[in-house]
Scaffold this motif. Structure first.
Motif, short mmCIF file in Angstrom:
data_model
loop_
_atom_site.label_atom_id
_atom_site.label_comp_id
_atom_site.label_asym_id
_atom_site.label_seq_id
_atom_site.Cartn_x
_atom_site.Cartn_y
_atom_site.Cartn_z
N SER A 103 0.83 -1.22 0.00
CA SER A 103 0.00 0.00 0.00
C SER A 103 0.86 1.27 0.00
O SER A 103 0.61 2.20 -0.76
N PHE A 104 1.86 1.29 0.87
CA PHE A 104 2.72 2.47 0.93
C PHE A 104 3.47 2.66 -0.39
O PHE A 104 3.62 3.79 -0.87
N ASP A 105 3.92 1.57 -1.00
CA ASP A 105 4.58 1.65 -2.31
C ASP A 105 3.65 2.30 -3.33
O ASP A 105 4.08 3.16 -4.10
N ALA A 106 2.40 1.85 -3.35
CA ALA A 106 1.45 2.38 -4.33
C ALA A 106 1.26 3.88 -4.17
O ALA A 106 1.20 4.61 -5.16
N ILE A 107 1.20 4.35 -2.94
CA ILE A 107 1.05 5.78 -2.72
C ILE A 107 2.31 6.53 -3.14
O ILE A 107 2.23 7.57 -3.79
N CYS A 108 3.45 6.03 -2.76
CA CYS A 108 4.71 6.72 -3.05
C CYS A 108 5.03 6.76 -4.54
O CYS A 108 5.68 7.69 -5.02
N LEU A 109 4.59 5.75 -5.29
CA LEU A 109 4.85 5.71 -6.72
C LEU A 109 3.82 6.48 -7.53
O LEU A 109 3.99 6.66 -8.73
N ASP A 110 2.77 6.93 -6.87
CA ASP A 110 1.73 7.71 -7.52
C ASP A 110 2.31 9.05 -7.98
O ASP A 110 3.03 9.71 -7.24
N THR A 111 2.02 9.44 -9.21
CA THR A 111 2.58 10.69 -9.75
C THR A 111 1.64 11.88 -9.57
O THR A 111 1.94 12.97 -10.05
N ASP A 112 0.51 11.68 -8.89
CA ASP A 112 -0.41 12.79 -8.63
C ASP A 112 0.26 13.86 -7.79
O ASP A 112 1.15 13.56 -6.98
N THR A 113 -0.17 15.07 -7.95
CA THR A 113 0.41 16.17 -7.19
C THR A 113 0.12 16.07 -5.70
O THR A 113 0.83 16.66 -4.89
N ASP A 114 -0.91 15.33 -5.33
CA ASP A 114 -1.26 15.20 -3.91
C ASP A 114 -0.71 13.93 -3.26
O ASP A 114 -1.11 13.56 -2.17
N SER A 115 0.24 13.26 -3.92
CA SER A 115 0.76 12.01 -3.36
C SER A 115 1.49 12.22 -2.03
O SER A 115 1.40 11.39 -1.13
N GLU A 116 2.21 13.32 -1.88
CA GLU A 116 2.88 13.58 -0.60
C GLU A 116 1.86 13.73 0.52
O GLU A 116 2.05 13.21 1.63
N GLU A 117 0.77 14.41 0.24
CA GLU A 117 -0.30 14.56 1.23
C GLU A 117 -0.89 13.18 1.58
O GLU A 117 -1.16 12.89 2.74
N LYS A 118 -1.05 12.32 0.57
CA LYS A 118 -1.60 10.98 0.80
C LYS A 118 -0.69 10.14 1.67
O LYS A 118 -1.13 9.49 2.62
N TYR A 119 0.62 10.10 1.36
CA TYR A 119 1.47 9.23 2.17
C TYR A 119 1.68 9.79 3.57
O TYR A 119 1.86 9.03 4.53
N THR A 120 1.61 11.09 3.73
CA THR A 120 1.68 11.67 5.08
C THR A 120 0.43 11.27 5.87
O THR A 120 0.53 10.83 7.02
N LYS A 121 -0.73 11.41 5.24
CA LYS A 121 -1.98 11.01 5.90
C LYS A 121 -1.98 9.53 6.23
O LYS A 121 -2.43 9.11 7.29
N TYR A 122 -1.47 8.71 5.30
CA TYR A 122 -1.38 7.27 5.52
C TYR A 122 -0.56 6.95 6.77
O TYR A 122 -0.99 6.19 7.63
N LEU A 123 0.62 7.55 6.89
CA LEU A 123 1.48 7.29 8.04
C LEU A 123 0.86 7.78 9.34
O LEU A 123 0.92 7.09 10.37
N VAL A 124 0.23 8.94 9.31
CA VAL A 124 -0.44 9.47 10.50
C VAL A 124 -1.56 8.53 10.93
O VAL A 124 -1.76 8.28 12.13
N GLU A 125 -2.28 7.95 9.97
CA GLU A 125 -3.38 7.03 10.28
C GLU A 125 -2.86 5.75 10.92
O GLU A 125 -3.47 5.23 11.85
#
Length: 93
Positions: free
Chosen positions: A52-74
């Motif tokens: 799951s974390f790989d999928a978020i980090c490899l995402d090229t969307d502009t909001d990917s950093e926000e997603k992986y930060t939210k993921y880790l916080v969760e």
């Protein structure tokens, strides 16, 4: 293997249906969002992430950093600090 209280989460309902059909005892399979768990704060002893974390980090969307930060916080939110909750990431990155 004799497990109990294991919760497996996937974001694809069809995968969850297939896993539930296998009838593995001690495991609850459910569909959900790893950015917004339905779990209570400090309710999990161990979280294992397999891709799951790989999928978020490899995402090229502009909001990917926000997603992986939210993921880790969760993950931190639901891990039980009183029992030294563990977070294991199986990653190819």
């Amino acid at each position: 293997m004799n497990q109990s209280g294991v919760k497996s989460l996937d974001f694809i309902p069809e995968v969850v249906d297939k896993m539930n059909a296998r009838g593995v005892s001690g495991v609850t399979y459910s569909a959900g969002d790893f950015l917004n768990y339905d779990f209570e704060d400090s309710s999990q002893d161990v979280i294992i992430d397999k891709g799951s974390f790989d999928a978020i980090c490899l995402d090229t969307d502009t909001d990917s950093e926000e997603k992986y930060t939210k993921y880790l916080v969760e993950q931190i939110r639901v891990l039980d600090a009183a029992t030294n909750g563990k977070f294991l990431i199986v990653s190819l990155l």
